[in-house]
Write a protein that holds these residues in place. Structure first.
Motif, PDB file in Angstrom:
ATOM      1  N   HIS A  48       0.819  -1.203   0.000  1.00 11.48           N
ATOM      2  CA  HIS A  48       0.000   0.000   0.000  1.00 11.48           C
ATOM      3  C   HIS A  48       0.857   1.260   0.000  1.00 11.48           C
ATOM      4  N   THR A  49       0.196   2.381  -0.283  1.00  7.07           N
ATOM      5  CA  THR A  49       0.859   3.676  -0.247  1.00  7.07           C
ATOM      6  C   THR A  49       0.233   4.457   0.895  1.00  7.07           C
ATOM      7  N   ARG A  50       1.050   5.006   1.766  1.00  7.39           N
ATOM      8  CA  ARG A  50       0.506   5.775   2.892  1.00  7.39           C
ATOM      9  C   ARG A  50       0.775   7.260   2.690  1.00  7.39           C
ATOM     10  N   LEU A  51      -0.304   8.053   2.753  1.00  5.40           N
ATOM     11  CA  LEU A  51      -0.185   9.505   2.711  1.00  5.40           C
ATOM     12  C   LEU A  51      -0.517  10.028   4.099  1.00  5.40           C
ATOM     13  N   VAL A  52       0.338  10.877   4.631  1.00  4.77           N
ATOM     14  CA  VAL A  52       0.063  11.484   5.930  1.00  4.77           C
ATOM     15  C   VAL A  52      -0.042  12.991   5.742  1.00  4.77           C
ATOM     16  N   PHE A  53      -1.203  13.539   6.082  1.00  5.13           N
ATOM     17  CA  PHE A  53      -1.417  14.986   6.017  1.00  5.13           C
ATOM     18  C   PHE A  53      -1.224  15.546   7.418  1.00  5.13           C
ATOM     19  N   ASP A  89       6.983  13.015  -4.610  1.00 10.00           N
ATOM     20  CA  ASP A  89       7.515  12.042  -5.563  1.00 10.00           C
ATOM     21  C   ASP A  89       6.616  10.808  -5.558  1.00 10.00           C
ATOM     22  N   PHE A  90       5.876  10.596  -6.649  1.00 15.34           N
ATOM     23  CA  PHE A  90       4.916   9.488  -6.699  1.00 15.34           C
ATOM     24  C   PHE A  90       5.496   8.237  -7.343  1.00 15.34           C
ATOM     25  N   PRO A  94       0.856   4.061  -6.985  1.00 10.04           N
ATOM     26  CA  PRO A  94      -0.217   4.088  -7.990  1.00 10.04           C
ATOM     27  C   PRO A  94      -0.707   5.508  -8.285  1.00 10.04           C
ATOM     28  N   ILE A  95      -0.147   6.497  -7.588  1.00 10.98           N
ATOM     29  CA  ILE A  95      -0.603   7.880  -7.756  1.00 10.98           C
ATOM     30  C   ILE A  95       0.072   8.510  -8.969  1.00 10.98           C
ATOM     31  N   SER A  96      -0.736   9.123  -9.848  1.00  9.57           N
ATOM     32  CA  SER A  96      -0.127   9.782 -11.004  1.00  9.57           C
ATOM     33  C   SER A  96      -0.067  11.294 -10.808  1.00  9.57           C
ATOM     34  N   GLY A  97      -0.859  11.803  -9.876  1.00  5.01           N
ATOM     35  CA  GLY A  97      -0.800  13.233  -9.613  1.00  5.01           C
ATOM     36  C   GLY A  97      -1.686  13.607  -8.442  1.00  5.01           C
TER      37      GLY A  97
END
Ligand SMILES: [Zn+2]
Length: 517
Positions: A48-53, A89-90, A94-97
């Protein structure tokens, strides 16, 4: 070792931040809580990809997905963005933008454009001593790909040494490097050292030690800077049919004086609750940080039905956990100070694999400057890893699981040759020479020892292992070429070549030349 993670981080430029603050102030009159997104961080884990805001305060948010093209949308009420999303940096994700806009005057909309299907999960985290409010978005990969969880597992088997299913199997040791990714674990005395980095280095050194030993297949539960939930750690161990689970951690305390190593073993005993509570506060909190909610309520052991179901298996694995922990503690005596000379018992989430003997090693205190500096050196990490590996091998050699190469070695009087032996309490040079079937004089000369004095923790090179001199092996009943190759850590091909063997027929009593490995 190739790791599959990367970490990106953006910080808003001072101008962006000023702008964000201005917008935030304006919005404050419309919304009760106006929190800005101050920073966005991204980790790529194997599945998985983890994004933390990072947020300046609590927020209300909505998350939904849209298709054609696939995207994830996050609406954060009364918020604004203080950072540049385009700098993330993706790569490999799976993130393209990612883009943002303000909607309905006070809602921050963040759109994540996707190049692959994902399953999003999200949650918020309250501030802790290290970090403020956070919104965590995990994008789970939908199709099993090269990034599937199994690919984290670095399997040491290869085509020449992996035993086929009909051959004697390897003992599998699951190595779990504590913490990772968003969860740094303990922070060092200097405010810089992070437990997650040191545990990974020790775990990798332990992996290398065991990988070199015939009959062992180590597995890395975490092999990069990402977080693996505690439950998932024991799941991986179970899926890989691990014979032993070793969790590597570093300790911390309020004062800088505390030092030394402690080993905890799996337990279900009420009497161990105090221990459990103490360690759980340090280690299980990690899972809270990961957003899952660690099992701090140890009363789950009171469930009579569950206990009856697992009691037989539990009794066995708890006993084995204690024995294995004791073997490791013995072989670490002299390598570092032992805070307790006995294995401590604890019922911890990370050790809750009722069927797998498990231990948690607190290798030392990052809050103690001397110990922290030592723990951060490669030399000490190697020394610890060698001690742990030796203890693990002693444990399995004492009572090898049926059907394993180690069981076969033992029944044939073969002592595994680790190449380097760490002196234990009660050892003497002549006993060690006898055990490895080498001459006492040779053992002494290889190690430049003139007297017969050795000390605990001293490392002895065992002659004949990893040296260039050719060795010989007399074939015994029941042996095969591939076993012999494995035992001496040479490839089957080079063994055939050294002995001009074209087919694999060998005879009892035949003498084989063992090529240098
Ligand atoms: Zn820890």
């Amino acid at each position: 070792m190739k790791s599959q993670h990367y970490l990106s981080s953006i910080k808003g430029s001072s101008r962006c931040l000023t702008l964000a603050l201005a917008v935030g102030t304006l919005l404050a009159s419309f919304a009760v809580s106006a929190a800005s997104v101050e920073e966005v961080r991204l980790w790529r884990a194997p599945d998985h990809t983890r994004l933390v805001f990072d947020l300046s305060g609590e927020v209300e948010y909505k998350l939904f997905t849209l298709s054609n093209p696939a995207r994830v949308v996050i609406d954060i009420e009364g918020s604004s963005l203080g950072g540049d999303l385009s700098r993330l940096d993706f790569n490999e994700s799976p993130i393209s933008g990612m883009r943002s806009a303000i909607r309905d005057e006070n809602t921050l909309r963040i759109v994540i454009d996707l190049g692959a299907q994902v399953e999003p999960r999200s949650f918020t985290l309250a501030p802790n001593s290290e970090q403020g409010d956070r919104l965590v978005v995990d994008l789970y990969d939908e199709s099993p790909s090269a990034n599937a969880p199994r690919s984290t597992i670095t399997n040491s088997s290869n085509s020449t040494s992996a035993p086929r299913s009909d051959e004697r199997r390897n003992i599998i040791v699951a190595i779990s490097a504590g913490h990772g990714g968003e969860d740094p674990g303990g922070i060092g005395y200097d405010g810089k050292l992070r437990e997650k980095n040191i545990t990974l280095k020790i775990a990798r050194a332990l992996f290398d030690q065991l990988e070199r030993m015939p009959g062992y297949t180590p597995i890395m539960i975490r092999d990069g800077d990402y977080y693996v939930e505690l439950q998932r750690r024991s799941e991986i161990a179970r899926e890989e049919r691990a014979d032993l689970f070793v969790a590597v951690h570093t300790d911390w305390y309020r004062t800088s004086r505390a030092n030394g190593l402690t080993i905890y073993a799996l337990s279900g005993d009420r009497a161990d609750r105090e221990n459990s509570r103490r360690v759980a506060q340090k280690e299980n909190n990690a899972d809270l940080l990961g957003g899952v909610g660690g099992d701090l309520d140890l009363s789950s052991w009171d469930d009579d039905v569950a206990l009856t179901l697992v009691s037989l298996q539990m009794a066995w694995s708890m006993e084995q956990s204690l024995i294995a922990g004791t073997r490791v503690l013995e072989s670490l005596d002299g390598v570092t100070r032992l805070r307790r000379d006995k294995v401590q018992q604890a019922s911890l989430e990370v050790l809750k694999s009722p069927d797998i003997p498990s231990m948690l090693i607190e290798t030392g205190y990052l809050t103690n400057p001397d110990e922290a500096r030592r723990l951060n050196t490669s030399a000490f990490q190697q020394k610890l890893a060698r001690g742990i590996a030796q203890g693990v091998m002693n444990y399995f050699y004492d009572a090898p699981p049926e059907g394993t190469l180690v069981a076969w070695q033992k029944s044939n009087g073969i002592v595994p040759l680790p190449g380097i032996y760490m002196v234990k309490r009660g050892d003497s040079l002549s006993v060690i020479a006898q055990r490895y079937n080498v001459r006492l004089a040779e053992l002494k000369s290889v190690n430049s020892i003139s007297s017969n004095t050795i000390h605990i923790g001293q490392e002895l090179t065992i002659p004949g292992v990893g040296t260039a001199e050719p060795e010989e092996h007399t074939i015994r009943r029941g042996e095969t070429l591939s076993e012999i190759a494995q035992r001496y850590q040479v490839s089957l091909g080079s063994l055939r070549q050294a002995n001009n063997i074209t087919n694999d027929r060998i005879m009892v009593g035949q003498i084989l030349k063992i090529p240098a490995s």
